[in-house]
Motif scaffolding. Structure first.
Motif, PDB file in Angstrom:
ATOM      1  N   ARG A   9      -3.168   3.666  -4.896  1.00 51.74           N
ATOM      2  CA  ARG A   9      -1.893   4.475  -4.367  1.00 51.74           C
ATOM      3  C   ARG A   9      -2.719   4.432  -3.062  1.00 51.74           C
ATOM      4  NH1 ARG A   9       2.352   6.065  -7.568  1.00 51.74           N
ATOM      5  NH2 ARG A   9       3.053   5.830  -5.656  1.00 51.74           N
ATOM      6  N   GLN A  10      -1.510   4.036  -2.023  1.00 48.96           N
ATOM      7  CA  GLN A  10      -1.929   4.016  -0.399  1.00 48.96           C
ATOM      8  C   GLN A  10      -0.345   4.653   0.183  1.00 48.96           C
ATOM      9  OE1 GLN A  10      -4.819   1.265   1.177  1.00 48.96           O
ATOM     10  NE2 GLN A  10      -3.809   1.913   3.040  1.00 48.96           N
ATOM     11  N   GLN A  11      -0.141   5.365   0.755  1.00 51.05           N
ATOM     12  CA  GLN A  11       1.362   5.348   1.885  1.00 51.05           C
ATOM     13  C   GLN A  11       1.468   4.326   2.324  1.00 51.05           C
ATOM     14  OE1 GLN A  11       2.863   7.792  -0.112  1.00 51.05           O
ATOM     15  NE2 GLN A  11       4.558   6.717   1.158  1.00 51.05           N
ATOM     16  N   ASN A  12       0.622   4.159   3.204  1.00 52.23           N
ATOM     17  CA  ASN A  12       0.689   2.720   4.564  1.00 52.23           C
ATOM     18  C   ASN A  12      -0.830   2.110   5.010  1.00 52.23           C
ATOM     19  OD1 ASN A  12      -0.049   4.544   6.197  1.00 52.23           O
ATOM     20  ND2 ASN A  12       1.877   5.693   5.884  1.00 52.23           N
ATOM     21  N   ALA A  13       0.290   1.104   6.117  1.00 56.97           N
ATOM     22  CA  ALA A  13      -1.307   0.974   6.190  1.00 56.97           C
ATOM     23  C   ALA A  13      -2.672   1.915   6.845  1.00 56.97           C
ATOM     24  CB  ALA A  13      -1.068  -0.200   7.135  1.00 56.97           C
ATOM     25  N   GLU A 100      -5.975  -3.089  -7.939  1.00 56.09           N
ATOM     26  CA  GLU A 100      -5.713  -2.849  -7.122  1.00 56.09           C
ATOM     27  C   GLU A 100      -4.796  -3.652  -5.939  1.00 56.09           C
ATOM     28  OE1 GLU A 100      -9.914  -1.551  -5.702  1.00 56.09           O
ATOM     29  OE2 GLU A 100     -10.731  -2.316  -7.576  1.00 56.09           O
ATOM     30  N   PRO A 101      -5.016  -3.375  -4.693  1.00 58.11           N
ATOM     31  CA  PRO A 101      -4.341  -4.865  -4.260  1.00 58.11           C
ATOM     32  C   PRO A 101      -5.043  -5.875  -3.820  1.00 58.11           C
ATOM     33  CG  PRO A 101      -4.513  -2.633  -2.869  1.00 58.11           C
ATOM     34  CD  PRO A 101      -5.331  -2.358  -3.875  1.00 58.11           C
ATOM     35  N   PHE A 102      -4.593  -6.938  -3.490  1.00 58.77           N
ATOM     36  CA  PHE A 102      -5.773  -7.830  -2.766  1.00 58.77           C
ATOM     37  C   PHE A 102      -6.416  -7.502  -1.295  1.00 58.77           C
ATOM     38  CE2 PHE A 102      -3.097 -11.666  -4.299  1.00 58.77           C
ATOM     39  CZ  PHE A 102      -4.105 -11.413  -5.711  1.00 58.77           C
ATOM     40  N   ARG A 103      -7.787  -7.512  -1.901  1.00 57.44           N
ATOM     41  CA  ARG A 103      -8.985  -6.724  -0.037  1.00 57.44           C
ATOM     42  C   ARG A 103      -9.395  -7.192   0.602  1.00 57.44           C
ATOM     43  NH1 ARG A 103      -7.241  -1.609  -1.312  1.00 57.44           N
ATOM     44  NH2 ARG A 103      -8.786  -0.219  -2.916  1.00 57.44           N
ATOM     45  N   ALA A 104      -8.606  -7.631   1.930  1.00 58.04           N
ATOM     46  CA  ALA A 104      -9.216  -8.855   2.683  1.00 58.04           C
ATOM     47  C   ALA A 104      -8.576  -7.786   4.183  1.00 58.04           C
ATOM     48  CB  ALA A 104      -8.717 -10.223   3.098  1.00 58.04           C
ATOM     49  N   LYS A 105      -9.324  -7.586   5.578  1.00 59.55           N
ATOM     50  CA  LYS A 105      -8.522  -7.500   6.208  1.00 59.55           C
ATOM     51  C   LYS A 105      -7.630  -8.585   7.021  1.00 59.55           C
ATOM     52  CE  LYS A 105     -11.060  -8.721  10.985  1.00 59.55           C
ATOM     53  NZ  LYS A 105     -11.363  -9.004  11.929  1.00 59.55           N
ATOM     54  N   ALA A 106      -8.094  -9.492   7.012  1.00 56.92           N
ATOM     55  CA  ALA A 106      -6.151 -10.862   7.095  1.00 56.92           C
ATOM     56  C   ALA A 106      -5.457 -10.331   6.267  1.00 56.92           C
ATOM     57  CB  ALA A 106      -6.660 -11.711   6.644  1.00 56.92           C
ATOM     58  N   PHE A 107      -5.351  -9.490   5.008  1.00 59.27           N
ATOM     59  CA  PHE A 107      -4.264  -9.400   4.429  1.00 59.27           C
ATOM     60  C   PHE A 107      -4.296  -7.549   4.121  1.00 59.27           C
ATOM     61  CE2 PHE A 107      -5.076 -12.707   0.487  1.00 59.27           C
ATOM     62  CZ  PHE A 107      -4.248 -13.131   1.887  1.00 59.27           C
ATOM     63  N   PRO A 108      -4.177  -6.500   5.253  1.00 59.47           N
ATOM     64  CA  PRO A 108      -3.215  -5.312   5.683  1.00 59.47           C
ATOM     65  C   PRO A 108      -2.954  -4.364   4.492  1.00 59.47           C
ATOM     66  CG  PRO A 108      -2.309  -6.089   7.342  1.00 59.47           C
ATOM     67  CD  PRO A 108      -2.901  -7.315   6.084  1.00 59.47           C
ATOM     68  N   VAL A 109      -2.719  -3.961   3.329  1.00 62.37           N
ATOM     69  CA  VAL A 109      -2.088  -3.721   2.287  1.00 62.37           C
ATOM     70  C   VAL A 109      -0.848  -2.772   3.483  1.00 62.37           C
ATOM     71  CG1 VAL A 109      -1.577  -0.969   0.987  1.00 62.37           C
ATOM     72  CG2 VAL A 109      -3.973  -2.793   1.457  1.00 62.37           C
ATOM     73  N   ILE A 110       0.205  -2.979   3.036  1.00 62.17           N
ATOM     74  CA  ILE A 110       1.433  -2.290   3.350  1.00 62.17           C
ATOM     75  C   ILE A 110       2.042  -1.285   2.435  1.00 62.17           C
ATOM     76  CG2 ILE A 110       4.635  -2.811   3.035  1.00 62.17           C
ATOM     77  CD1 ILE A 110       3.583  -5.305   3.493  1.00 62.17           C
TER      78      ILE A 110
END
Lengths: 257, 228
Positions: A9-13, A100-110
């Motif tokens: 769970r992550q509220q925003n980027a 978990e979300p896909f993790r990469a610097k180029a894919f920031p979590v929304i």
């Protein structure tokens, strides 16, 4: 069947995320994985909690919208399947899963399990196209296409751009995605005019977007829901090497002559 | 007038190297040179088993090459510098590309060799420095080093269990490094074909085993007293 979920769970980027444990006691084996999450979200909404955000659209495995990590594997344990086409019958009652979300610097979590994959769009915009004149449609079969090339181009064109390759890669490389696009157009006669420019620009764009590099581990190929082969990555390297040696960038202004 | 600009050679090279593909090509080409050397080096050194005269004669022959020897050393050193520089830059890129690690991550296709390239590489690199100080320049061997008597130096060097142990570990790691690297360099250079890639993967495995067994056999033979 009962499923225990540990969800990122992550509220925003910008905010920090964390794993939160949930229980879904009323899942059944006919549900898709996303339907099971829908059930969880309805329950969370009923309780006044924030539902889990995940991306989805067609739910038919062809749009490339969905995708997150299930137990460390993009799209989960079923090979050649997007997470929307993954059914709960592949799991057992009482299973505990980590999402978990896909993790990469180029894919920031929304938010939560949803990431921003616009970097892919920018790579496509840099060279993943062919230029044709508009007007009446060309005659069918006016342009001969070698069967083998059309088959391999179609295999590469199956890429839906979901980003599982980036997510699974130990180096967060986008090589499989970019090479699929380069192979898709570069093997067809229509794609020859811009072949050098395409390889050159897309590889440089991929680099500048902050994706990693390919160490030929084959992890991407193993998780790709569309079975894209790393043979395409070798083709991308060939095209890029050739383009680096011979490509001539057009200057602005000035006509041909 | 055509509207086509030709980038200068320097510009072209810089752009090529800036890309992630360019760096991997540098890794592959330098790796090709180094892995080729490793095989030749091993076959040369295996003459240890043919006795003092044979090995010392071989060393003498290499020394007599003069300019050619220095040219070979220059090529090898350049390859090593490029390989290490590109590896270091790529390693930094890798860390930047995924700033937040997964809580849980599975490897379903990555081999142990591929996963540990970043560890086997630097350890073999450190070993290389020791190896040169040990048998080429002799500092690591101290007073026992006799210039020109390679056979003597090798025997004395490997009779030290700690040194032999380091050689054995480093060469096992080198074998693991080659197990992935020898196939991987072809892929990076754009060679992948369903007909040849399985054969190249087999070649890489055989290559790793041959180098591993060949190189480990020498310190082991001296250590157990087979070669005196």
């Amino acid at each position: 069947m009962k499923i225990i979920l540990n969800i990122w769970r992550q509220q925003n980027a910008t905010s920090a995320g964390r794993m939160v444990r949930y229980e879904v006691p009323n899942a059944n084996e006919h549900m898709s994985f996303l339907e099971m999450l829908d059930v969880l979200n309805e329950e969370l909404t009923r309780k006044g909690e924030d539902p889990v955000t995940f991306e989805h659209d067609c739910r038919e495995g062809i749009c490339g919208c969905c995708g997150f990590m299930i137990d460390g594997v993009p799209h989960g344990p079923q090979r050649g399947t997007t997470v929307c086409q993954l059914h709960m019958r592949h799991f057992h009652d009482g299973d505990e899963l980590w999402l978990e979300p896909f993790r990469a610097k180029a894919f920031p979590v929304i938010k939560d399990l949803m990431v921003d994959r616009s970097a892919f769009d920018r790579i496509i915009a840099s060279g993943g196209f062919i230029s044709v004149n508009t007007g009446s449609a060309p005659d069918g079969n006016a342009l001969p296409v070698i069967k083998k090339c059309s088959d391999m181009a179609m295999d590469a064109a199956a890429c839906i751009g979901c980003g599982a390759c980036v997510a699974s890669c130990p180096n967060a490389s986008a090589s499989l995605f970019v090479s699929a696009k380069i192979s898709h157009l570069g093997q067809l006669p229509q794609g020859q005019a811009e072949r050098d420019r395409r390889a050159s620009r897309m590889v440089l764009k991929m680099t500048d977007e902050g994706f990693g590099y390919c160490t030929n581990t084959g992890e991407c190929e193993a998780v790709c829901p569309k079975g894209i082969k790393i043979e395409n990555i070798a083709r991308m390297h060939r095209d890029y090497i050739k383009a680096s040696a011979t490509f001539r960038e057009e200057t602005s202004g000035g006509g041909a002559g | 007038m055509s509207s086509i600009a030709v980038n200068s050679g320097l510009n072209r090279t810089a752009t090529f190297y800036h890309s992630v593909v360019g760096k991997k090509v540098v890794m592959a080409v330098s790796g090709f040179v180094l892995s080729g050397f490793v095989l030749g080096h091993m076959f040369g050194n295996l003459q240890l088993f043919q006795g003092r005269e044979k090995l010392n004669h071989y060393a003498e022959m290499l020394q007599s090459l003069g300019g050619l020897l220095w040219f070979a050393r220059f090529v090898l050193l350049s390859a090593a510098v490029l390989h290490i520089t590109a590896a270091f830059q790529l390693w930094r890129l890798k860390n930047e590309a995924r700033p937040q690690a997964y809580v849980k991550k599975a490897h379903i296709a990555t081999s142990y060799a591929a996963r540990t390239m970043i560890w086997s590489g630097p350890i073999v690199g450190a070993f290389l420095v020791y190896h040169i100080l040990h048998f080429t320049t002799g500092q690591a061997l101290g007073d026992q080093f006799i210039k020109g008597d390679v056979y003597h130096n090798v025997i004395v060097g490997f009779q030290n269990p700690a040194a032999s142990f380091f050689y054995i570990i480093a060469n096992i790691l080198l074998a693991i490094h080659l197990y992935h690297g020898v196939w991987s360099m072809f892929q990076s250079l754009g060679v992948n074909h369903p007909k040849y890639t399985p054969k190249l993967k087999t070649l890489a495995k055989v290559y790793g085993w041959v180098i591993g067994i060949g190189n480990v056999s020498m310190p082991l033979a001296v250590l157990v007293g087979l070669v005196k």
